[in-house]
Design an enzyme around this catalytic site. Sequence first.
Site, mmCIF file in Angstrom:
data_model
loop_
_atom_site.group_PDB
_atom_site.id
_atom_site.type_symbol
_atom_site.label_atom_id
_atom_site.label_comp_id
_atom_site.label_asym_id
_atom_site.label_seq_id
_atom_site.Cartn_x
_atom_site.Cartn_y
_atom_site.Cartn_z
ATOM 1 N N ARG A 1 6.179 2.892 -2.935
ATOM 2 C CA ARG A 1 5.943 1.698 -3.278
ATOM 3 C C ARG A 1 5.188 1.108 -5.164
ATOM 4 O O ARG A 1 5.406 0.667 -5.967
ATOM 5 C CB ARG A 1 4.868 0.546 -3.075
ATOM 6 N N TYR B 1 12.809 7.387 3.113
ATOM 7 C CA TYR B 1 12.443 5.632 2.505
ATOM 8 C C TYR B 1 13.359 5.362 1.798
ATOM 9 O O TYR B 1 14.011 5.855 0.538
ATOM 10 C CB TYR B 1 10.916 5.895 1.382
ATOM 11 N N ARG C 1 2.681 6.176 9.758
ATOM 12 C CA ARG C 1 2.344 4.332 9.548
ATOM 13 C C ARG C 1 2.842 3.570 8.617
ATOM 14 O O ARG C 1 3.509 4.429 7.255
ATOM 15 C CB ARG C 1 0.664 4.236 9.137
ATOM 16 N N ASP D 1 2.977 -0.034 6.345
ATOM 17 C CA ASP D 1 2.500 -1.256 6.486
ATOM 18 C C ASP D 1 2.817 -2.615 6.510
ATOM 19 O O ASP D 1 3.725 -2.256 7.566
ATOM 20 C CB ASP D 1 1.641 -0.775 4.903
#
Length: 250
Positions: free
Chosen positions: A203, A111, A50, A52
Site C-alpha cells: 500500500r 498482491y 495476515r 488488514d
Amino acid sequence: MPRYKLTIEYDGTPFVGWQIQAEGLSVQGLLARAAERFASEPVAVHGAGRTDAGVHATGQVAHVELSRDWRPDTVRDAMNAHLRPHPIAVLAAEAVADDFHARFSATGRRYVYRIITRRPDLALERDRAWRVLRPLDAEAMALGAARLIGRHDFTTFRAVGCQAASPLKTLDRLEVERVAIEGPGMEVRVHAQARSFLHHQVRSMVGTLVKVGEGAWTPDDVTAALEAKDRARCGPMAPAAGLYLAEVTY
C-alpha cells in the site's frame, strides 16, 4: 492427523482483518468456527499471511488438521455451508503432507492493487478499489515501479509498527497495468510479487506510485525516497480497499 490446504476468497470489507482479535469478526475466526461446526472438534486455522481490515483475497491459503480423513470436496463444501452468509468462500481443499505449512512452506506471495480514476463515486466497486479523481500516467508509474524492483532496504515503505526482523526484502515484480472498464475513467492495476512483504509495504509503494502518476513525483523521486530509508519520505499510503492477496506459491 490429516492435513488440508485451503484456497480462500473473501471480501475484507466487514472484517477486522485475517487474524483473530479480541473484538470483531475475523476471516481466520470464521473459518475456524466453520471447521469446528462441521468436524465437531476444535480446529486451528493457519494462514499464509495476515491481511488488514478491508483488504480482500482471491487466493489466500490456509491449512487445518482434522482428526478424521475427510474427502477434500467434503471439507470444501461443508466449510462453505457453515460460512454463509459471510463473504468468504473456500475455493478448493486439498489433502497435503504433514510437513506442509501455509505460511512457512510458501515461496512467494502476489498482491494486486486496483485503482479506478474517475470523478463520479464508485457504486459497484465501492470498497473494492481506490477511486482517484485525477487521470494517472500509467507509463510514468511503471518507470517509478522499476526503481523498486530488487533487494533493498524498504524502511521508507514499512509501517511504523512493523514487526519484521529486518527491512531488507527482495521485490521480484512490481508492474503497472492499464485495464479498460465500462463507463467513465480507467482502471490501473499494480502487481507486486515477493517471497514476503513488510507490513503496509504494498500500500505504501502504491501510494508513492500514484504521486508519480499524477505528475507530482518523478521516478528519480521514488529512488530518492527508497534510498532515504525514512518513513516520512514515503508517499501517502493507499487505502486498504483496493488491495487483494491474489496468489500464494509453494
